[in-house]
Write a protein that holds these residues in place. Structure first.
Motif, mmCIF file in Angstrom:
data_model
loop_
_atom_site.group_PDB
_atom_site.id
_atom_site.type_symbol
_atom_site.label_atom_id
_atom_site.label_comp_id
_atom_site.label_asym_id
_atom_site.label_seq_id
_atom_site.Cartn_x
_atom_site.Cartn_y
_atom_site.Cartn_z
ATOM 1 N N VAL A 10 0.831 -1.210 0.000
ATOM 2 C CA VAL A 10 0.000 0.000 0.000
ATOM 3 C C VAL A 10 0.864 1.259 0.000
ATOM 4 O O VAL A 10 0.416 2.343 0.368
ATOM 5 C CB VAL A 10 -1.013 0.005 1.178
ATOM 6 C CG1 VAL A 10 -2.053 -1.091 0.996
ATOM 7 C CG2 VAL A 10 -0.311 -0.113 2.522
ATOM 8 N N GLY A 11 2.121 1.098 -0.378
ATOM 9 C CA GLY A 11 3.013 2.244 -0.534
ATOM 10 C C GLY A 11 3.519 2.851 0.762
ATOM 11 O O GLY A 11 3.858 4.030 0.798
ATOM 12 N N LEU A 12 3.584 2.063 1.822
ATOM 13 C CA LEU A 12 4.021 2.572 3.120
ATOM 14 C C LEU A 12 5.243 1.813 3.625
ATOM 15 O O LEU A 12 5.591 0.759 3.097
ATOM 16 C CB LEU A 12 2.889 2.464 4.144
ATOM 17 C CG LEU A 12 1.611 3.244 3.834
ATOM 18 C CD1 LEU A 12 0.534 2.950 4.870
ATOM 19 C CD2 LEU A 12 1.894 4.739 3.759
ATOM 20 N N THR A 13 5.859 2.364 4.657
ATOM 21 C CA THR A 13 6.976 1.716 5.345
ATOM 22 C C THR A 13 6.646 1.646 6.838
ATOM 23 O O THR A 13 5.600 2.151 7.274
ATOM 24 C CB THR A 13 8.282 2.513 5.160
ATOM 25 O OG1 THR A 13 8.157 3.759 5.866
ATOM 26 C CG2 THR A 13 8.600 2.755 3.686
ATOM 27 N N PHE A 14 7.550 1.091 7.607
ATOM 28 C CA PHE A 14 7.334 1.017 9.052
ATOM 29 C C PHE A 14 7.246 2.394 9.695
ATOM 30 O O PHE A 14 6.715 2.528 10.794
ATOM 31 C CB PHE A 14 8.414 0.172 9.729
ATOM 32 C CG PHE A 14 7.982 -1.246 9.953
ATOM 33 C CD1 PHE A 14 7.239 -1.600 11.065
ATOM 34 C CD2 PHE A 14 8.299 -2.225 9.034
ATOM 35 C CE1 PHE A 14 6.815 -2.901 11.260
ATOM 36 C CE2 PHE A 14 7.895 -3.532 9.224
ATOM 37 C CZ PHE A 14 7.144 -3.880 10.345
ATOM 38 N N ASP A 15 7.742 3.429 9.025
ATOM 39 C CA ASP A 15 7.602 4.789 9.565
ATOM 40 C C ASP A 15 6.135 5.182 9.708
ATOM 41 O O ASP A 15 5.808 6.069 10.490
ATOM 42 C CB ASP A 15 8.322 5.801 8.675
ATOM 43 C CG ASP A 15 9.832 5.690 8.782
ATOM 44 O OD1 ASP A 15 10.331 5.139 9.790
ATOM 45 O OD2 ASP A 15 10.518 6.155 7.860
ATOM 46 N N ARG A 42 11.972 -6.199 16.604
ATOM 47 C CA ARG A 42 11.091 -5.052 16.341
ATOM 48 C C ARG A 42 11.906 -3.786 16.118
ATOM 49 O O ARG A 42 11.629 -2.998 15.216
ATOM 50 C CB ARG A 42 10.134 -4.863 17.515
ATOM 51 C CG ARG A 42 9.223 -3.638 17.378
ATOM 52 C CD ARG A 42 8.733 -3.104 18.707
ATOM 53 N NE ARG A 42 9.847 -2.757 19.567
ATOM 54 C CZ ARG A 42 9.761 -2.670 20.889
ATOM 55 N NH1 ARG A 42 8.625 -2.923 21.505
ATOM 56 N NH2 ARG A 42 10.816 -2.337 21.606
ATOM 57 N N ASP A 43 12.932 -3.592 16.936
ATOM 58 C CA ASP A 43 13.733 -2.366 16.851
ATOM 59 C C ASP A 43 14.556 -2.283 15.569
ATOM 60 O O ASP A 43 15.049 -1.211 15.226
ATOM 61 C CB ASP A 43 14.623 -2.233 18.079
ATOM 62 C CG ASP A 43 13.826 -1.895 19.337
ATOM 63 O OD1 ASP A 43 12.604 -1.652 19.228
ATOM 64 O OD2 ASP A 43 14.434 -1.890 20.425
ATOM 65 N N GLU A 44 14.687 -3.377 14.837
ATOM 66 C CA GLU A 44 15.331 -3.339 13.517
ATOM 67 C C GLU A 44 14.401 -2.705 12.479
ATOM 68 O O GLU A 44 14.846 -2.307 11.411
ATOM 69 C CB GLU A 44 15.693 -4.754 13.052
ATOM 70 C CG GLU A 44 16.742 -5.447 13.914
ATOM 71 C CD GLU A 44 16.932 -6.908 13.531
ATOM 72 O OE1 GLU A 44 16.455 -7.334 12.442
ATOM 73 O OE2 GLU A 44 17.555 -7.633 14.328
ATOM 74 N N TYR A 45 13.112 -2.610 12.790
ATOM 75 C CA TYR A 45 12.107 -2.146 11.835
ATOM 76 C C TYR A 45 11.481 -0.809 12.197
ATOM 77 O O TYR A 45 11.207 -0.004 11.312
ATOM 78 C CB TYR A 45 10.996 -3.204 11.682
ATOM 79 C CG TYR A 45 11.457 -4.429 10.957
ATOM 80 C CD1 TYR A 45 11.310 -4.544 9.575
ATOM 81 C CD2 TYR A 45 12.072 -5.481 11.633
ATOM 82 C CE1 TYR A 45 11.753 -5.667 8.895
ATOM 83 C CE2 TYR A 45 12.512 -6.599 10.956
ATOM 84 C CZ TYR A 45 12.355 -6.686 9.593
ATOM 85 O OH TYR A 45 12.803 -7.803 8.925
ATOM 86 N N VAL A 46 11.193 -0.579 13.475
ATOM 87 C CA VAL A 46 10.476 0.638 13.851
ATOM 88 C C VAL A 46 11.443 1.764 14.182
ATOM 89 O O VAL A 46 12.620 1.538 14.456
ATOM 90 C CB VAL A 46 9.520 0.406 15.045
ATOM 91 C CG1 VAL A 46 8.520 -0.702 14.742
ATOM 92 C CG2 VAL A 46 10.278 0.128 16.336
ATOM 93 N N ASN A 47 10.903 2.975 14.175
ATOM 94 C CA ASN A 47 11.672 4.146 14.574
ATOM 95 C C ASN A 47 11.739 4.122 16.102
ATOM 96 O O ASN A 47 10.751 4.410 16.776
ATOM 97 C CB ASN A 47 10.978 5.413 14.071
ATOM 98 C CG ASN A 47 11.674 6.670 14.515
ATOM 99 O OD1 ASN A 47 12.554 6.657 15.364
ATOM 100 N ND2 ASN A 47 11.264 7.784 13.931
#
Length: 134
Positions: A71-76, A98-103
């Motif tokens: 859907v054109g999004l990232t974890f941000d 999780r911390d490898e992916y989220v801000n």
């Protein structure tokens, strides 16, 4: 072109400040995307990492990343995670993946729940997400 949503992380001094998640995330404008719980299955429906929690967690977050990309999004864009674990002893490993992916400076609101079982007996983690996008 649609403007991206404004995402705010208000401070709530009356609540305990626990690292790794935000107690409140406010989204103003934009669209909301709901991602169903992802489990440690590859594209062919095979379990990844049977008996290996870290491998399963990495597959789960990779699956979420693929769903967001669709859907054109990232974890941000993720504003809420709900994490289901079969045992809370996996929390440190889950947090590391999780911390490898989220801000980590502005992490999403999150809940962790220990469950007696998931849809397949070999699964150890499931994660669902809510994202906000333009």
């Amino acid at each position: 072109m649609t403007e991206p949503p404004e995402i705010h992380f208000p401070a709530v001094p009356e609540l305990a400040q626990i690292p790794g998640y935000s107690p409140v995330v406010e989204v103003r404008g934009g669209r909301t995307v709901y991602l169903s719980g992802q489990i440690a299955l590859d594209a062919q429906g095979r379990t990844v990492g049977e008996g290996d929690f870290t491998a399963q967690a990495r597959q789960v977050f990779a699956n979420l990343q693929q769903a967001l990309a669709a859907v054109g999004l990232t974890f941000d864009a993720v504003v809420k995670l709900t994490i289901f674990l079969t045992d809370f002893r996996y929390l440190p490993q889950m947090r590391a993946v999780r911390d490898e992916y989220v801000n980590t400076a502005s992490p999403p609101a999150s809940s962790a729940v220990q469950v007696s079982a998931l849809v397949r007996p070999e699964l150890l983690i499931e994660v669902e997400a809510i994202a906000a996008g333009p």
